[in-house]
Scaffold this active site. Structure first.
Site, PDB file in Angstrom:
ATOM      1  N   GLU A 127       0.253  -1.130  -0.260  1.00 24.67           N
ATOM      2  CA  GLU A 127       0.585  -0.056   0.403  1.00 24.67           C
ATOM      3  C   GLU A 127       0.617   1.377  -0.264  1.00 24.67           C
ATOM      4  O   GLU A 127       2.388   1.306   0.295  1.00 24.67           O
ATOM      5  CB  GLU A 127      -0.835   0.059   1.419  1.00 24.67           C
ATOM      6  N   GLY A 131       5.058  -0.639   2.889  1.00 22.01           N
ATOM      7  CA  GLY A 131       5.655  -0.810   1.972  1.00 22.01           C
ATOM      8  C   GLY A 131       6.287  -2.130   1.775  1.00 22.01           C
ATOM      9  O   GLY A 131       5.829  -3.421   2.175  1.00 22.01           O
ATOM     10  N   ILE A 157       1.011  -2.395  -8.210  1.00 27.56           N
ATOM     11  CA  ILE A 157       0.568  -3.818  -8.688  1.00 27.56           C
ATOM     12  C   ILE A 157       0.280  -4.249  -9.170  1.00 27.56           C
ATOM     13  O   ILE A 157       0.234  -2.952 -10.598  1.00 27.56           O
ATOM     14  CB  ILE A 157      -0.824  -3.787  -7.813  1.00 27.56           C
ATOM     15  N   ARG A 268      34.466  -3.231 -31.101  1.00 27.82           N
ATOM     16  CA  ARG A 268      35.219  -2.413 -30.912  1.00 27.82           C
ATOM     17  C   ARG A 268      35.981  -2.398 -30.525  1.00 27.82           C
ATOM     18  O   ARG A 268      36.991  -2.342 -30.258  1.00 27.82           O
ATOM     19  CB  ARG A 268      33.790  -1.566 -29.462  1.00 27.82           C
ATOM     20  N   HIS A 338      30.209  -0.276 -23.008  1.00 29.65           N
ATOM     21  CA  HIS A 338      29.521   0.749 -24.418  1.00 29.65           C
ATOM     22  C   HIS A 338      29.854   1.970 -24.831  1.00 29.65           C
ATOM     23  O   HIS A 338      30.059   2.430 -25.188  1.00 29.65           O
ATOM     24  CB  HIS A 338      28.372   0.521 -24.462  1.00 29.65           C
ATOM     25  N   GLY A 340      29.700   6.366 -24.394  1.00 34.34           N
ATOM     26  CA  GLY A 340      29.082   7.016 -24.984  1.00 34.34           C
ATOM     27  C   GLY A 340      27.617   5.832 -25.386  1.00 34.34           C
ATOM     28  O   GLY A 340      26.367   6.547 -25.316  1.00 34.34           O
ATOM     29  N   GLU A 363       9.340  -7.100  -4.461  1.00 32.25           N
ATOM     30  CA  GLU A 363       9.090  -8.122  -3.564  1.00 32.25           C
ATOM     31  C   GLU A 363      10.055  -8.810  -2.673  1.00 32.25           C
ATOM     32  O   GLU A 363      11.039  -9.783  -2.065  1.00 32.25           O
ATOM     33  CB  GLU A 363       9.120  -9.785  -4.957  1.00 32.25           C
ATOM     34  N   GLU A 367      18.085  -5.196   1.788  1.00 29.66           N
ATOM     35  CA  GLU A 367      17.596  -4.470   3.465  1.00 29.66           C
ATOM     36  C   GLU A 367      16.521  -5.868   3.576  1.00 29.66           C
ATOM     37  O   GLU A 367      16.867  -5.817   5.002  1.00 29.66           O
ATOM     38  CB  GLU A 367      17.546  -3.148   3.566  1.00 29.66           C
TER      39      GLU A 367
END
Length: 379
Positions: A127, A131, A157, A268, A338, A340, A363, A367
């Site tokens: 809600e 959390g 949700i 590259r 990658h 830039g 989920e 922490e």
């Protein structure tokens, strides 16, 4: 111990890979930029057996276990984590809650529609004000005769607008009492049940996230899942499996970002040679590959325990915590490799970077996982 996929598991992974390549990849950035939630895609996923992965065949599901579940979520998430998130939430939260705690009549009524993808499922615990502290929820369910009257709202949700059915946890006792909450099933179209604000998100933009709103929403007692007061306890058990889901999602993101970075590093050229030949880049790739391997092992050990019906709380929390943190780190390093170009939408690592962060939050935050792990190792 065995570390190889069985032939069945290989086939399942390959079918998920082909589905992701043909049905998802051509639309990834289009869906992301427009925040399009592709409802019809999930009906196709249902036809492939991806919406009832853990559901027994007799209830319309695929009858598979958690190793296959990880493989499917991983392969889809390597292409588009948003879609992987939605498939995971549908399977592990809504569908699995009814499958785990519904009576035979409830399972027969709702599971086949969910397992085949005919219906899309949502699950409501969080809600606006609660959390991590889910026990402090304000949404209430009051018994009136043979009915329950729900009032309140749920936030963040998945499938809050498009879901056809939702499993919702509401307070039926005192606030903060772990035995003061009960689980209910509510179908779309029920009077007093509606959706609210759709979130405009940093990442996972093709996965719909919205409010569920209850305004004197009346449902019959037959929609109650399990005993009154068991809703929070049920939810904690469901989240044990949900952590494996988010771990699999994280693994897919990490692999997708790593594979893109590995490919780019070989193509590259700087200072006359591919950048993969430079130690600064090759060491990044070595770290990424090692941490992905460790994530995968933690997840599949959790799957092994879960398939055997053994307690998985500590290990699934470890797998979720580690895999989610690794996927953020790997996505970050993939952007760095990658250079830039990693900061542009021309390459996939930009999206993996944005999508990855949710995995350390959804989920159960990193922490909270540490609290769960500490509680289990200090018993």
């Amino acid at each position: 111990m065995g570390f190889d996929y069985s032939e069945t598991q290989k086939m399942v992974a390959e079918s998920a890979r082909e589905f992701a390549e043909t049905e998802i990849r051509p639309h990834v950035m289009e869906w992301d930029e427009a925040q399009t939630f592709p409802v019809e895609l999930f009906k196709k996923a249902g036809q492939m057996g991806f919406m009832g992965i853990l559901v027994p065949v007799e209830l319309g599901g695929s009858g598979l276990g958690y190793h296959e579940y990880i493989a499917i979520i991983e392969e889809i998430s390597k292409v588009d984590p948003s879609i992987g998130l939605s498939v995971a939430a549908h399977n592990s939260l809504c569908t699995n809650h009814i499958l785990s705690f519904g009576n035979e009549e409830q399972k027969q009524k709702w599971i086949p529609k969910l397992a085949t993808g005919e219906w899309l499922g949502a699950w409501g615990l969080t809600e606006h004000n609660t959390g991590s502290d889910a026990g402090g929820m304000n949404t209430t369910a009051v018994k009136e005769g043979d009915e329950w009257v729900l009032n309140g709202a749920k936030n963040f949700i998945t499938h809050g607008k498009s879901g056809d059915i939702a499993v919702v946890i509401a307070r039926t006792g005192e606030k903060g009492d772990s035995h003061g909450m009960t689980a209910f099933v509510i179908e779309k179209g029920t009077k007093g049940f509606s959706s609210g604000k759709k979130e405009d998100k940093l990442g996972m933009r093709a996965s719909e996230t919205a409010e569920l709103v209850f305004d004197n929403c009346r449902i019959p007692d037959t929609n109650r899942l399990g005993p009154v007061g068991d809703g929070f306890i049920q939810s904690m058990k469901i989240l044990d499996g949900g952590r494996i889901s988010i771990g699999a999602l994280s693994l897919g993101i990490a692999k997708g970002a790593y594979e893109a970075a590995l490919k780019y590093s070989k193509e590259r050229v700087q200072f006359g040679k591919p950048i993969s030949k430079f130690q600064g880049i090759s060491f990044k790739l070595a770290d990424m590959a090692t941490e992905i391997e460790a994530s995968e092992l933690l997840l599949h050990k959790s799957a092994f325990l879960k398939n055997q019906g053994r307690k998985v709380t500590k290990l699934s929390a470890m797998a979720k915590m580690y895999s989610s943190e690794v996927c953020v780190k790997v996505a970050n390093e993939a952007v760095q490799i990658h250079g830039g170009y990693g900061y542009t939408k021309d390459y996939p690592v930009e999206k993996f970077y944005r999508d990855s962060k949710l995995c350390t939050i959804g989920e159960g935050t990193t922490e909270i996982q540490k609290i769960v792990i500490a509680k289990n190792i200090l018993q």
